[in-house]
Design a protein around this motif. Structure first.
Motif, PDB file in Angstrom:
ATOM      1  N   ASP A   1       5.420  -0.866 -14.100  1.00  0.00           N
ATOM      2  CA  ASP A   1       4.803  -0.434 -12.844  1.00  0.00           C
ATOM      3  C   ASP A   1       4.075  -1.623 -12.248  1.00  0.00           C
ATOM      4  OD1 ASP A   1       5.736   2.061 -13.556  1.00  0.00           O
ATOM      5  OD2 ASP A   1       3.800   2.768 -14.312  1.00  0.00           O
TER       6      ASP A   1
ATOM      7  N   GLY B   1      -1.355  -2.356  -8.208  1.00  0.00           N
ATOM      8  CA  GLY B   1      -1.774  -2.299  -6.811  1.00  0.00           C
ATOM      9  C   GLY B   1      -0.757  -1.696  -5.872  1.00  0.00           C
ATOM     10  N   SER B   2       0.296  -1.060  -6.423  1.00  0.00           N
ATOM     11  CA  SER B   2       1.323  -0.476  -5.564  1.00  0.00           C
ATOM     12  C   SER B   2       1.750   0.877  -6.130  1.00  0.00           C
ATOM     13  CB  SER B   2       2.540  -1.407  -5.488  1.00  0.00           C
ATOM     14  OG  SER B   2       3.308  -1.336  -6.683  1.00  0.00           O
ATOM     15  N   GLU B   3       2.651   1.535  -5.414  1.00  0.00           N
ATOM     16  CA  GLU B   3       3.228   2.790  -5.884  1.00  0.00           C
ATOM     17  C   GLU B   3       4.602   2.561  -6.522  1.00  0.00           C
ATOM     18  OE1 GLU B   3       1.615   5.705  -5.811  1.00  0.00           O
ATOM     19  OE2 GLU B   3      -0.106   4.604  -4.986  1.00  0.00           O
TER      20      GLU B   3
ATOM     21  N   CYS C   1       0.000  -8.243  -7.869  1.00  0.00           N
ATOM     22  CA  CYS C   1       0.600  -7.478  -6.780  1.00  0.00           C
ATOM     23  C   CYS C   1       2.107  -7.699  -6.819  1.00  0.00           C
ATOM     24  CB  CYS C   1       0.013  -7.872  -5.421  1.00  0.00           C
ATOM     25  SG  CYS C   1       0.615  -9.442  -4.779  1.00  0.00           S
ATOM     26  N   LYS C   2       2.803  -7.126  -5.862  1.00  0.00           N
ATOM     27  CA  LYS C   2       4.266  -7.169  -5.902  1.00  0.00           C
ATOM     28  C   LYS C   2       4.857  -8.397  -5.225  1.00  0.00           C
ATOM     29  CE  LYS C   2       4.934  -4.019  -1.925  1.00  0.00           C
ATOM     30  NZ  LYS C   2       6.078  -4.539  -1.180  1.00  0.00           N
TER      31      LYS C   2
ATOM     32  N   ALA D   1       0.710  -0.908   5.017  1.00  0.00           N
ATOM     33  CA  ALA D   1       0.852  -0.373   3.662  1.00  0.00           C
ATOM     34  C   ALA D   1       1.818  -1.198   2.818  1.00  0.00           C
ATOM     35  CB  ALA D   1       1.351   1.073   3.729  1.00  0.00           C
TER      36      ALA D   1
ATOM     37  N   PHE E   1       1.492  -3.594   0.742  1.00  0.00           N
ATOM     38  CA  PHE E   1       1.160  -3.903  -0.650  1.00  0.00           C
ATOM     39  C   PHE E   1       1.489  -2.744  -1.591  1.00  0.00           C
ATOM     40  CE2 PHE E   1      -1.528  -7.369   1.029  1.00  0.00           C
ATOM     41  CZ  PHE E   1      -1.110  -8.379   0.190  1.00  0.00           C
ATOM     42  N   LYS E   2       1.503  -1.531  -1.044  1.00  0.00           N
ATOM     43  CA  LYS E   2       1.749  -0.359  -1.894  1.00  0.00           C
ATOM     44  C   LYS E   2       3.200   0.103  -1.863  1.00  0.00           C
ATOM     45  CE  LYS E   2      -2.827   1.766  -2.153  1.00  0.00           C
ATOM     46  NZ  LYS E   2      -3.567   3.043  -2.020  1.00  0.00           N
ATOM     47  N   TYR E   3       3.867  -0.067  -0.729  1.00  0.00           N
ATOM     48  CA  TYR E   3       5.214   0.477  -0.568  1.00  0.00           C
ATOM     49  C   TYR E   3       6.158  -0.578  -0.013  1.00  0.00           C
ATOM     50  CZ  TYR E   3       2.351   4.721  -0.527  1.00  0.00           C
ATOM     51  OH  TYR E   3       1.429   5.697  -0.817  1.00  0.00           O
TER      52      TYR E   3
END
Length: 223
Positions: A143, A146-148, A171-172, A201, A203-205
């Motif tokens: 996973d 910091g993201s989904e 982060c991604k 958004a 950073f999350k998606y």
């Protein structure tokens, strides 16, 4: 203090195109991780003159292999760079100029070339496999912090130059240490494109679905 050729004195990591040395000692059950500068490593390692020379030669070879995609000729041990990045069949120029030999080897398995055809994308040596593809196929899922993003492959080939990178960030988004291009570890888009497609958004998606494990290594055409 033990010399560098014994046990684990430092760990070697790479960030933004620089070699970094980190202390692996356990402190209260956790790894110390303190960064050591190269002068500190030299001063504290108690290396003999011969050990110091060997250590610096190994660093130079590591840098050549990691940053410039050079490989060591199995015959003369000199470093070779491919002219045709899609051709596994490589002729060592130094073997010819220094020894008068015509020596061809496989860029993938580093054995004397066995096969026919030019350009050659397949070697006929037994057990010749693309080790990078093996790593990508067998890497663990994780996973991304910091993201989904869930169950993302933990190792990716940079979508620009093909360098294998393990996700160790918070982060991604990753900056490739070889080509310096920032990309999204989840969708494998260049970072600016990923961010533009998802607004605030990003950073999350990702606007695109999670990219599966890669089955091809991108070839970097730039020099």
């Amino acid at each position: 203090m033990k010399s560098l050729h014994q046990s684990l004195f430092v760990e070697r990591t790479i960030s933004q195109g620089h070699l970094r040395f980190h202390c692996p000692a356990d402190v209260n059950g956790e790894k110390c991780g303190k960064e050591w500068s190269y002068p500190e490593v030299r001063r504290n390692a108690s290396l003999t003159e011969t050990e110091q020379q060997n250590f610096e030669e190994k660093l130079a070879k590591f840098a050549a292999k990691y940053y410039y995609d050079f490989k060591e000729c199995p015959n003369c041990k000199s470093f070779v760079e491919r002219c045709d990045l899609k051709n596994l069949r490589v002729v060592c120029i130094l073997c010819h100029s220094l020894k008068g030999d015509v020596f061809e080897f496989c860029w993938q398995c580093l054995k004397p070339w066995k096969g026919a055809g030019a350009p050659s994308e397949r070697c006929e040596n037994e057990g010749c496999k693309n080790q990078s593809l093996e790593v990508l196929a067998n890497c663990k899922l994780k996973d991304l912090p910091g993201s989904e993003i869930k169950n993302c492959p933990s190792i990716r080939a940079c979508p620009t130059c093909g360098r294998l990178i393990e996700h160790m960030e918070k982060c991604k988004y990753i900056v490739c240490p070889q080509c310096q291009v920032e990309f999204c570890f989840a969708c494998l888009e260049i970072a600016r494109n990923c961010r533009a497609s998802k607004g605030g958004a990003y950073f999350k998606y990702c606007a695109k679905p999670l990219a599966p494990k890669q089955t091809q290594i991108p070839v970097w055409a730039q020099k």
